[in-house]
Motif scaffolding. Sequence first.
Motif, PDB file in Angstrom:
ATOM      1  N   VAL A  32     -29.267 -27.230   3.440  1.00 57.25           N
ATOM      2  CA  VAL A  32     -29.859 -26.058   2.798  1.00 57.25           C
ATOM      3  C   VAL A  32     -29.971 -26.259   1.297  1.00 57.25           C
ATOM      4  N   THR A  33     -28.901 -26.769   0.659  1.00 54.90           N
ATOM      5  CA  THR A  33     -28.897 -26.927  -0.799  1.00 54.90           C
ATOM      6  C   THR A  33     -29.244 -28.344  -1.241  1.00 54.90           C
ATOM      7  N   ALA A  57     -30.137 -21.775   9.454  1.00 57.50           N
ATOM      8  CA  ALA A  57     -28.719 -21.834   9.105  1.00 57.50           C
ATOM      9  C   ALA A  57     -27.909 -22.452  10.240  1.00 57.50           C
ATOM     10  N   ALA A  58     -28.211 -22.053  11.475  1.00 59.55           N
ATOM     11  CA  ALA A  58     -27.480 -22.602  12.618  1.00 59.55           C
ATOM     12  C   ALA A  58     -27.671 -24.107  12.714  1.00 59.55           C
ATOM     13  N   MET A  59     -28.900 -24.574  12.492  1.00 57.73           N
ATOM     14  CA  MET A  59     -29.159 -26.025  12.526  1.00 57.73           C
ATOM     15  C   MET A  59     -28.430 -26.737  11.401  1.00 57.73           C
ATOM     16  N   ALA A  60     -28.387 -26.127  10.224  1.00 58.66           N
ATOM     17  CA  ALA A  60     -27.708 -26.747   9.086  1.00 58.66           C
ATOM     18  C   ALA A  60     -26.223 -26.894   9.364  1.00 58.66           C
ATOM     19  N   TYR A  61     -25.592 -25.835   9.891  1.00 63.95           N
ATOM     20  CA  TYR A  61     -24.161 -25.901  10.164  1.00 63.95           C
ATOM     21  C   TYR A  61     -23.861 -26.879  11.288  1.00 63.95           C
ATOM     22  N   SER A  62     -24.738 -26.941  12.273  1.00 62.07           N
ATOM     23  CA  SER A  62     -24.572 -27.890  13.365  1.00 62.07           C
ATOM     24  C   SER A  62     -24.650 -29.321  12.834  1.00 62.07           C
ATOM     25  N   LYS A  63     -25.593 -29.569  11.938  1.00 59.75           N
ATOM     26  CA  LYS A  63     -25.732 -30.908  11.348  1.00 59.75           C
ATOM     27  C   LYS A  63     -24.500 -31.265  10.525  1.00 59.75           C
ATOM     28  N   ILE A  64     -23.990 -30.323   9.748  1.00 57.02           N
ATOM     29  CA  ILE A  64     -22.802 -30.568   8.931  1.00 57.02           C
ATOM     30  C   ILE A  64     -21.615 -30.913   9.821  1.00 57.02           C
ATOM     31  N   ALA A  65     -21.379 -30.122  10.865  1.00 50.13           N
ATOM     32  CA  ALA A  65     -20.264 -30.390  11.781  1.00 50.13           C
ATOM     33  C   ALA A  65     -20.431 -31.755  12.429  1.00 50.13           C
ATOM     34  N   ASN A 121     -13.124 -20.114  14.746  1.00 50.72           N
ATOM     35  CA  ASN A 121     -13.874 -20.494  15.938  1.00 50.72           C
ATOM     36  C   ASN A 121     -14.280 -21.956  15.836  1.00 50.72           C
ATOM     37  N   PRO A 122     -14.055 -22.749  16.862  1.00 54.71           N
ATOM     38  CA  PRO A 122     -14.475 -24.152  16.799  1.00 54.71           C
ATOM     39  C   PRO A 122     -15.997 -24.264  16.838  1.00 54.71           C
ATOM     40  N   VAL A 123     -16.552 -25.001  15.887  1.00 55.35           N
ATOM     41  CA  VAL A 123     -17.998 -25.249  15.857  1.00 55.35           C
ATOM     42  C   VAL A 123     -18.308 -26.722  16.084  1.00 55.35           C
ATOM     43  N   GLY A 124     -17.295 -27.547  16.089  1.00 54.34           N
ATOM     44  CA  GLY A 124     -17.430 -28.967  16.383  1.00 54.34           C
ATOM     45  C   GLY A 124     -16.079 -29.526  16.759  1.00 54.34           C
ATOM     46  N   VAL A 125     -16.014 -30.214  17.900  1.00 51.60           N
ATOM     47  CA  VAL A 125     -14.740 -30.758  18.375  1.00 51.60           C
ATOM     48  C   VAL A 125     -14.961 -32.176  18.867  1.00 51.60           C
ATOM     49  N   PHE A 126     -14.090 -33.076  18.431  1.00 52.60           N
ATOM     50  CA  PHE A 126     -14.052 -34.421  18.983  1.00 52.60           C
ATOM     51  C   PHE A 126     -12.598 -34.740  19.286  1.00 52.60           C
ATOM     52  N   GLU A 138     -19.563 -17.832   9.183  1.00 55.50           N
ATOM     53  CA  GLU A 138     -19.089 -17.225  10.423  1.00 55.50           C
ATOM     54  C   GLU A 138     -20.100 -17.568  11.509  1.00 55.50           C
ATOM     55  N   SER A 139     -19.693 -18.350  12.488  1.00 52.73           N
ATOM     56  CA  SER A 139     -20.624 -18.832  13.506  1.00 52.73           C
ATOM     57  C   SER A 139     -21.118 -17.720  14.413  1.00 52.73           C
ATOM     58  N   LEU A 140     -20.399 -16.606  14.494  1.00 55.10           N
ATOM     59  CA  LEU A 140     -20.819 -15.530  15.378  1.00 55.10           C
ATOM     60  C   LEU A 140     -21.655 -14.473  14.662  1.00 55.10           C
ATOM     61  N   ALA A 141     -21.793 -14.604  13.348  1.00 59.32           N
ATOM     62  CA  ALA A 141     -22.604 -13.635  12.610  1.00 59.32           C
ATOM     63  C   ALA A 141     -24.081 -13.863  12.932  1.00 59.32           C
ATOM     64  N   GLU A 142     -24.820 -12.781  13.153  1.00 56.19           N
ATOM     65  CA  GLU A 142     -26.211 -12.877  13.578  1.00 56.19           C
ATOM     66  C   GLU A 142     -27.056 -13.728  12.637  1.00 56.19           C
ATOM     67  N   TYR A 143     -26.851 -13.567  11.327  1.00 61.50           N
ATOM     68  CA  TYR A 143     -27.670 -14.310  10.380  1.00 61.50           C
ATOM     69  C   TYR A 143     -27.356 -15.802  10.382  1.00 61.50           C
ATOM     70  N   ASN A 144     -26.245 -16.207  10.984  1.00 61.15           N
ATOM     71  CA  ASN A 144     -25.916 -17.626  11.033  1.00 61.15           C
ATOM     72  C   ASN A 144     -26.234 -18.284  12.369  1.00 61.15           C
ATOM     73  N   ILE A 145     -26.479 -17.506  13.409  1.00 60.22           N
ATOM     74  CA  ILE A 145     -26.744 -18.133  14.696  1.00 60.22           C
ATOM     75  C   ILE A 145     -28.232 -18.249  14.978  1.00 60.22           C
ATOM     76  N   LEU A 146     -29.051 -17.736  14.096  1.00 60.00           N
ATOM     77  CA  LEU A 146     -30.495 -17.806  14.269  1.00 60.00           C
ATOM     78  C   LEU A 146     -31.114 -18.700  13.212  1.00 60.00           C
ATOM     79  N   GLY A 147     -32.087 -19.479  13.613  1.00 61.06           N
ATOM     80  CA  GLY A 147     -32.907 -20.215  12.663  1.00 61.06           C
ATOM     81  C   GLY A 147     -32.237 -21.384  11.982  1.00 61.06           C
TER      82      GLY A 147
END
Length: 111
Positions: free
Chosen positions: A28-29, A67-75, A98-103, A56-65
Amino acid sequence: MKVYYPGRKWPREYEEVLNELKNVIDPVTGESILDSGILAGLEVSGRTLKVWLKFESLAEYNILGGAAMAYSKIAGDIIERLALTKFDNVYVYDLRGNPVGVFESRGKKHE
């Protein structure tokens, strides 16, 4: 968890992780997650790394569009850089824990 803030004196094992995290870019930045303020905290415990990100992974503004892809890429980038090479287990969490990435390396148990 140790809260991340720039200029903090870190133990050697944390410094090694932070040097790797400098190379994880926030799409994003366009800055590293250290400079963009995405990294909230981390914990290094033996062969296990836990990282908390400032969203917050469960917040509506973060699970759509985007932002969700950016956080997924970061994790994914965090796990790719640090799993197996330095740590057997890598966990990436949002601010609520909340776990957003686990290995987890096979045969290893959660510490």
